[in-house]
Design an enzyme around this catalytic site. Structure first.
Site, PDB file in Angstrom:
ATOM      1  N   SER A   1       0.840  -1.203   0.000  1.00  0.00           N
ATOM      2  CA  SER A   1       0.000   0.000   0.000  1.00  0.00           C
ATOM      3  C   SER A   1       0.872   1.249   0.000  1.00  0.00           C
ATOM      4  O   SER A   1       2.083   1.181   0.213  1.00  0.00           O
ATOM      5  CB  SER A   1      -0.878   0.005   1.247  1.00  0.00           C
ATOM      6  OG  SER A   1      -0.061   0.273   2.381  1.00  0.00           O
ATOM      7  N   LYS A   2       0.192   2.350  -0.223  1.00  0.00           N
ATOM      8  CA  LYS A   2       0.885   3.635  -0.238  1.00  0.00           C
ATOM      9  C   LYS A   2       1.594   3.862   1.103  1.00  0.00           C
ATOM     10  O   LYS A   2       2.690   4.407   1.167  1.00  0.00           O
ATOM     11  CB  LYS A   2      -0.144   4.729  -0.504  1.00  0.00           C
ATOM     12  CG  LYS A   2       0.400   6.126  -0.362  1.00  0.00           C
ATOM     13  CD  LYS A   2      -0.628   7.133  -0.796  1.00  0.00           C
ATOM     14  CE  LYS A   2      -0.735   8.331   0.139  1.00  0.00           C
ATOM     15  NZ  LYS A   2       0.508   8.826   0.660  1.00  0.00           N
TER      16      LYS A   2
END
Ligand code: GLU
Length: 511
Positions: free
Chosen positions: A265-266
């Site tokens: 994920s970011k």
């Protein structure tokens, strides 16, 4: 009859494209090109509530940077357009009507409160994941439970409604996935998904299937998060009478965090300091900036090369591929089922390999702007020779200055560790002598310098290791770097002598 290969990348413009999305596009593209097929870009923007300004442009720019060219799409055009679902709005209604008329879908008028109440009731009856399905729909407000007149009345009064797919109660839905083999779903696990809303907009499921059909898509290659939706899609093909032309499915594995625990994920990128987006993205709402591979100095080729191996592997252990080589080697059969760990160090390694493969002149052009910013104007040949010497140590073009500054300016300081270890009491006078040896050299070529240096060290009865690091320190200020004598040749006799003199004056002998 063999069908023409037509695949599509169908992102929703809900934010920046994650590298997982780019990989989906890449695999679709490679598969299409490998099979002389078409690669289509379709923008799935039916969910207006999730629309994010700038996201579509971002997607287009990302594909362009990667060199993934669309045969058809929002910009490329094509005979199956429009390629933006919001512009196809009118096309979907007839299919909804067909589904309702054939008893494959139904109107549902339940309010959000009524739906909530149903879920609560089921939860308290210990149903783990309450669904609107073959069992529950019989006690809800829909065209299966209401009389025909009542339904007509509600529709005439413009009562908000949705159209839901009528999923059979007990049926196995089998999907042959190219990557996973047969995947079997039981219809009791499948929701009566909403297909259409009273505002005239289809949902993802309906629009996706209708468009795949109308655009004659032969293979649906997408992320595994869409696998649970596939039984709904398969039912829709059947209900719409398109079963014979159903595309083949291939669901790609997830890209995992570096430690393998869950989807990348970011937040992982922010925490560990690597990008998860191809290009920089500025969130239009809060102006928060996320870096991209491009801005962090990755070449598009190395980015793609890194990405393609997250989930696919060739028949041997070759790691470096041009796009053309990928096109001739790619196959969905070699895509793995299990998730692929993203490795930030490996990503850098790929960039380093590509950087090294550029010739020195090309690299010189790439580092020029940064030098100009510093007011440095050496000739191109010199810069290109420096590139030749330091490129082994660079992962990114931006690393150039860190490894090459001393080719352009005198050392500003001297590495203390090397000084402490090597700048012994007897050294300054030895270095003065070495300087005269250098001064007497006819040509200042690397070989000649090396021979003279070695000869000198021997005559002094010193080990090479006592004087090499000293010379490097005087010339560059640091204890490591490219081959010393080549470096000296490039700097030139005058400069090397000057640096030796400065060093002798500035360094205090220790020990
Ligand atoms: N619009 C979906 C997405 O955002 C497409 C899924 C599919 O390829 O069917 O990923």
């Amino acid at each position: 009859m063999d069908r023409k290969v037509r695949v599509r990348f169908a992102p929703s413009p809900t934010g920046p494209l994650h590298i997982g999305g780019v990989r989906t596009a890449l695999y679709n593209y490679l598969f299409a090109k490998r099979n002389n097929g078409d690669f289509i870009l379709r923008i799935e923007d039916t969910d207006q509530t999730r629309y994010v300004e700038g996201a579509e442009k971002y997607i287009l720019n990302s594909l362009e940077w990667c060199g993934i060219k669309c045969d058809e799409g929002v910009e490329a055009g094509g005979e199956f357009g429009p390629y933006r679902q919001s512009e196809r709005k009118e096309m979907y209604r007839q299919y909804v009507e067909q589904l309702v008329d054939n008893d494959c879908a139904y109107y549902a008028f339940d309010t959000p409160e009524e739906l909530d109440e149903m879920r609560q009731k089921l939860k308290s009856a210990k149903v783990p994941s309450p669904q609107y399905n073959a069992v529950t729909r019989s006690s809800m407000k829909n065209s299966l439970t209401l009389s025909e007149d009542k339904v007509k009345e509600l529709l005439d009064k413009n009562t908000p409604y949705v159209v839901r797919i009528k999923v059979p109660r007990k049926e196995e839905i089998k999907i042959k996935d190219i990557i996973r083999g047969w995947v079997v779903f039981h219809s009791s696990q499948v929701d009566d998904k909403v297909l259409f809303k009273s505002d005239g907009m289809p949902t993802y499921h309906l629009a996706n299937v209708v468009d795949d059909h109308l655009m004659e898509i032969s293979h649906v290659i997408r992320g595994e998060e869409w696998l649970p939706s596939t039984p709904v899609h398969v039912l829709l093909y059947k209900y719409l009478g398109w079963e014979g032309e159903m595309p083949e499915f291939a669901h790609l594995p997830l890209i995992l965090k570096p430690d393998g625990n869950g989807k990348l994920s970011k937040r992982d990128g922010d925490k560990l300091g690597f990008p998860v987006f191809p290009l920089e993205w500025i969130n239009p709402e809060n102006k928060e900036r996320s870096s991209g591979f491009k801005d962090d100095g990755y070449f598009p080729q190395s980015f793609l090369n890194m990405l393609v191996l997250l989930g696919w592997h060739p028949s041997d252990d070759k790691e470096l591929f041009t796009l053309d080589e990928l096109i001739s080697e790619f196959s969905l059969e070699r895509v793995t089922k299990s998730g692929a760990k993203f490795d930030p160090d490996k990503a850098k390694w790929f960039n380093q390999q590509y950087l090294k493969s550029y010739d020195d002149k090309e690299l010189a052009k790439m580092v020029q702007p940064a030098l100009q910013d510093k007011g440095i104007a050496n000739d191109e040949e010199f810069i290109s020779n420096v590139c030749g010497l330091v490129k082994e140590r660079m992962s990114f073009i931006n690393d150039f200055w860190e490894h090459a500054s001393y080719f352009f300016e005198k050392p500003k300081s001297y590495d203390e560790k090397v000084v402490r270890k090597k700048w012994k009491e007897n050294i300054p006078e030895v270095v003065v002598e070495l300087k005269s040896v250098f001064l007497n050299l006819q040509s200042f070529k690397a070989d000649e310098i090396e021979q003279a240096f070695k000869h000198f060290v021997e005559s002094k009865g010193l080990p090479i290791g006592a004087l090499m690091p000293v010379l490097r320190l005087l010339v560059s200020g640091v204890g490591f770097g490219p081959p010393l004598f080549e470096m000296a040749e490039l700097l030139g006799k005058e400069e090397v002598i000057a640096r030796i003199e400065t060093g002798i004056n500035e360094l205090e002998p220790v020990g």
